[in-house]
Design an enzyme around this catalytic site. Structure first.
Site, PDB file in Angstrom:
ATOM      1  N   ASP A   1      -9.250  17.754 -10.240  1.00  0.00           N
ATOM      2  CA  ASP A   1      -8.789  17.429  -9.049  1.00  0.00           C
ATOM      3  C   ASP A   1      -9.222  18.576  -7.890  1.00  0.00           C
ATOM      4  O   ASP A   1     -10.137  19.354  -8.542  1.00  0.00           O
ATOM      5  CB  ASP A   1      -7.309  17.664  -8.846  1.00  0.00           C
ATOM      6  CG  ASP A   1      -6.488  17.269  -7.754  1.00  0.00           C
ATOM      7  OD1 ASP A   1      -5.260  16.636  -7.746  1.00  0.00           O
ATOM      8  OD2 ASP A   1      -7.196  16.879  -6.733  1.00  0.00           O
TER       9      ASP A   1
HETATM   10  C1  GLC Z   1      -6.082  16.159  -3.738  1.00  0.00           C
HETATM   11  C2  GLC Z   1      -5.168  15.457  -4.720  1.00  0.00           C
HETATM   12  C3  GLC Z   1      -5.631  14.288  -5.202  1.00  0.00           C
HETATM   13  C4  GLC Z   1      -6.897  13.532  -4.598  1.00  0.00           C
HETATM   14  C5  GLC Z   1      -8.087  14.656  -4.550  1.00  0.00           C
HETATM   15  C6  GLC Z   1      -9.009  14.073  -3.412  1.00  0.00           C
HETATM   16  O1  GLC Z   1      -5.769  17.661  -3.707  1.00  0.00           O
HETATM   17  O2  GLC Z   1      -4.257  16.112  -5.470  1.00  0.00           O
HETATM   18  O3  GLC Z   1      -4.488  13.282  -5.617  1.00  0.00           O
HETATM   19  O4  GLC Z   1      -7.221  12.610  -5.446  1.00  0.00           O
HETATM   20  O5  GLC Z   1      -7.512  15.867  -3.798  1.00  0.00           O
HETATM   21  O6  GLC Z   1      -8.442  14.027  -2.303  1.00  0.00           O
END
Ligand code: GLC
Length: 733
Positions: free
Chosen positions: A290
């Protein structure tokens, strides 16, 4: 794992069997097997090129308020992946041209983005989709989302989110499919198949990403980014099943989560990312972290610095680094220092290249740049959006058949959501636009044209203390035959980093409801939210209550269709509505307490929820016949069929969902009081009956998992349950 090794061996033999690998660029040969192309290309790559494939930055104007970090000033042409923030393919193709034409090997970039419940056609939020109990319909929405995203240049969505969530204070409860593992598994697998289709390289198909791996929904007290305490057994019986179902459905990728899992961060967790996902389940795709999750290993107290964080994460089995650039910065040195093995780097790069070949990116790296009207908000997408919104809304109360509207000539429509568009999109609404949304007001005016006049007054804001608009609301309530009050949440009150200490609405909204109810007219309360709400104080002021969630572009059409009776509501809750915040966590599949009767209950409030999992009313009535089973005993490897006939005893057609629960009352590993193991939804015409069946496989449907993920079914008594009906069966030795 053995399967992957076999494929690699076959690939090497293929490459060796053709002209010498170095002469013939097998990786450029679309007729060659994917594994042969992967091996050939891998053999040509430098360590720098390999590390670049394991890194992801962003491209375009990042509008994600939680993840605004520094965009990389110069993106290398060798970059493996980019999060793409634009709404069309122009910028993406320009970057892709650099990768294909400027880099030494011409490896195309993989463009990812959060297409969570639609791209430009925004659908109902996933928590609402689950309440439709219609995974085929949800899949239709995801297909449309994939086609729109693909047309804009997206190859990969960071969806479905399949985190089981039992604490509605957590904002991200809106993004998944509720509190039950089986529900998340069914809807998650349906989403994977809808996004990916049967052939990833076919037009309109995009790669899926199961997230957030794993246990993120257990975030303590509903706060975000915090640690979770999850026993090995609960990890296996509650949080892993939806991911395993997604992997079995063919999900190309997985995203590692922000939470610590009982001491070990998810993004550096060798057990979950390697031993479970790769070795036990044989996942041949890759894991992306993430956002900055690798760098966050420092905040979490595991790594002293970015280099150590990169080392921990990579050696735990995390292939791609989202945004913090730590793999680009340190992986080469870690290999040279012997702290990371080249074999592991090669395995990681194989997994990324494998997806790129499967997507057909080498043959077709560019996206057609077509006009928006050809790509977005197409009639079939809007039709799916309206149907999914209608089927997901849950009728929670309907005293004296207040709904559907009848015999009214003047309707007072009141509340902060009465003429709102933006907040009905919900969170994570991708390229959705407020102006695309049919407001409740517009929908109702159109629906009641020639039947009733709709008076409108906002009455109050979402929060604050301003009651200056109350008198106008009270005035129209006094004039009208019926009062419809539209209360709820702003779109930003749920989603990421949107935890709330209470699930009650701001007091001003409850005060407005009380004020307009004094007109003495029937009151319909519409709730729009990304989470269960505390309805306990509002209930007495409403004759009917409809939870609409955050229904997307067709919100007003769907709501008006239900209010008028054009559509008979069929939604049922996929998450418990607590009586109050104080009850949290409260969910249906809990285990028994040690004491019975009144011991172990709250002394100050009721201990039952306001509305339980699976609850939802209809405009018609359904009568359930006896629950029968094809035998009262079954061998562990046998099968048994349970049946129940449901009759529509009302005078309107309606769709009914039957939830099949099981219970193992006595087990060496104590089990929840009931567990959902199957469900079916059918249209039942007025006066007609439909028989629902549950084909039971004892190990799959009655079994349980231990702390090592071993599924077992014990001999003994089991109960098959539908509503208040139970059939007892015996699994033999
Ligand atoms: C965010 C979220 C995740 C998302 C990623 C890209 O922090 O936790 O669900 O897919 O970043 O945006």
């Amino acid at each position: 794992m053995a399967r992957i090794k076999y494929l690699i061996l076959a690939a090497v033999l293929f490459a060796a069997g053709t002209a010498s690998a170095k002469d013939k660029e097998v990786y450029k040969d679309p007729s060659a097997p994917v594994e042969a192309r992967v091996e050939d290309l891998l053999g040509r790559m430098t360590l720098y090129e390999k590390v670049a494939q394991l890194s992801q930055y962003t491209l375009g104007r990042n509008d994600n308020v939680n993840n605004l970090g520094e965009a990389v000033s110069h993106i290398p042409a060798e970059i493996g992946s980019l999060i793409y923030f634009d709404g069309n393919a122009v910028l993406r193709n320009a970057m892709q041209r650099r990768a294909v034409e400027e880099s030494r090997l011409g490896i195309p970039v993989l463009f990812g983005y959060d297409v969570i419940h639609g791209f430009r056609t925004v659908f109902q939020i996933p928590l609402g989709q689950a309440a439709s109990w219609n995974p085929d319909l949800a899949a239709k929405a995801n297909r449309a989302a994939a086609q729109e995203a693909s047309a804009a240049g997206i190859d990969w969505t960071f969806s479905p989110m399949v985190d089981v969530a039992r604490d509605p204070r957590w904002g991200r409860v809106s993004e998944g499919y509720g509190e039950d593992s089986y529900t998340n598994a069914v809807f998650g697998a349906a989403a994977v198949k809808a996004y990916q289709g049967d052939d990833l390289s076919a037009e309109g198909n995009i790669a899926a990403c199961l997230k957030h791996y794993v246990g993120y929904g257990a975030s303590e007290a509903g706060r975000d980014y915090v640690p979770t305490e999850i026993s090995a057994q609960t990890l296996w019986d509650t949080y892993l099943p939806s991911f395993e179902a997604g992997v079995r459905a063919g999900a190309a990728t997985v995203m590692s989560a922000f939470n610590i899992i009982s001491g070990v961060p998810a993004s550096a967790n060798h057990y979950t990312m390697t031993e479970v996902l790769k070795e036990k389940w044989g996942h041949d795709g890759f894991i992306v972290s993430d956002w900055d999750a690798i760098a966050q290993l420092v905040n979490q107290g595991m790594a002293a610095d970015g280099k150590e964080a990169a080392c921990y994460a990579f050696n735990a089995g995390l292939e791609m680094d989202m945004n913090d650039g730590l793999y680009m910065k340190h992986l080469q040195a870690l290999v040279e220092e012997g702290k990371v093995s080249m074999d592991m780097v090669d395995d990681a790069v194989r997994r990324v290249l494998r997806l790129k070949f499967r997507l057909g990116l080498f043959e077709d790296p560019y996206t057609d740049e077509r006009p928006e009207e050809e790509c977005f908000l197409l009639p079939e997408s809007l039709a799916a959006a309206e149907q999914l919104a209608q089927e997901s809304m849950v009728l929670l109360k309907n005293e004296d058949s207040t709904l559907p509207l009848s015999g009214v000539s003047k309707i007072a429509l009141i509340g902060p959501l009465a003429d709102n568009q933006e907040d009905l999109l919900g969170n994570w609404s991708a390229r959705g636009r407020a102006e695309d949304v049919v407001s409740i007001h517009d929908g109702l005016v159109k629906e009641m044209e020639g039947i009733a006049e709709v008076l409108l007054a906002r009455g109050c804001g979402f929060d604050g203390q301003d009651t200056t608009m109350f008198p106008e609301a009270e005035r129209i309530a006094g004039e009208a035959d019926i009062v419809i009050v539209c209360l709820g949440e702003k779109r930003g009150w749920s989603g990421e980093n949107a935890s709330r200490s209470t699930i009650s609405l701001p007091d001003i909204q409850e005060r407005l409801l009380r004020a307009v109810s004094r007109a003495g007219k029937p009151v319909v309360l519409l709730l729009s939210s990304g989470r269960p709400l505390d309805v306990s104080r509002m209930d007495r002021y409403a004759d009917a209550i409809l939870e609409i969630w955050q229904p997307g572009v067709c919100a007003g059409k769907a709501v008006a269709g239900i209010l008028s009776g054009r559509y008979n509501p069929s939604g049922k809750l996929a998450i418990t509505f607590p009586y109050s915040t104080g009850q949290i966590p409260i969910y249906y599949n809990h285990r028994n307490r040690a004491r019975r009767g009144t011991q172990g209950l709250y002394q100050d409030i009721q201990s039952t929820p306001m509305y339980e999992f699976g609850y939802g009313l209809s405009y018609t009535t359904f009568e359930y016949g006896p629950l029968t089973v094809s035998s009262d005993s079954v061998a562990p490897d046998g099968s048994i069929t349970a049946e129940i006939t449901v009759t529509n005893t009302g005078n309107v057609d309606g769709k009914e969902t039957v939830h099949w629960f099981i219970c193992d009352p006595y087990s060496r590993l104590t089990r929840p009081v009931k567990e959902l193991r199957s469900f079916g939804k059918q249209l039942i015409k007025a006066g007609e009956s439909v028989t629902f069946r549950f084909e039971i496989d004892p190990l799959r449907d009655l079994g349980f998992v231990d702390g090592d993920g071993n599924r077992f079914v014990e001999p003994g008594e089991y109960r098959i349950m539908v509503k208040d009906r139970t059939a007892v069966i015996n699994v033999t030795d």
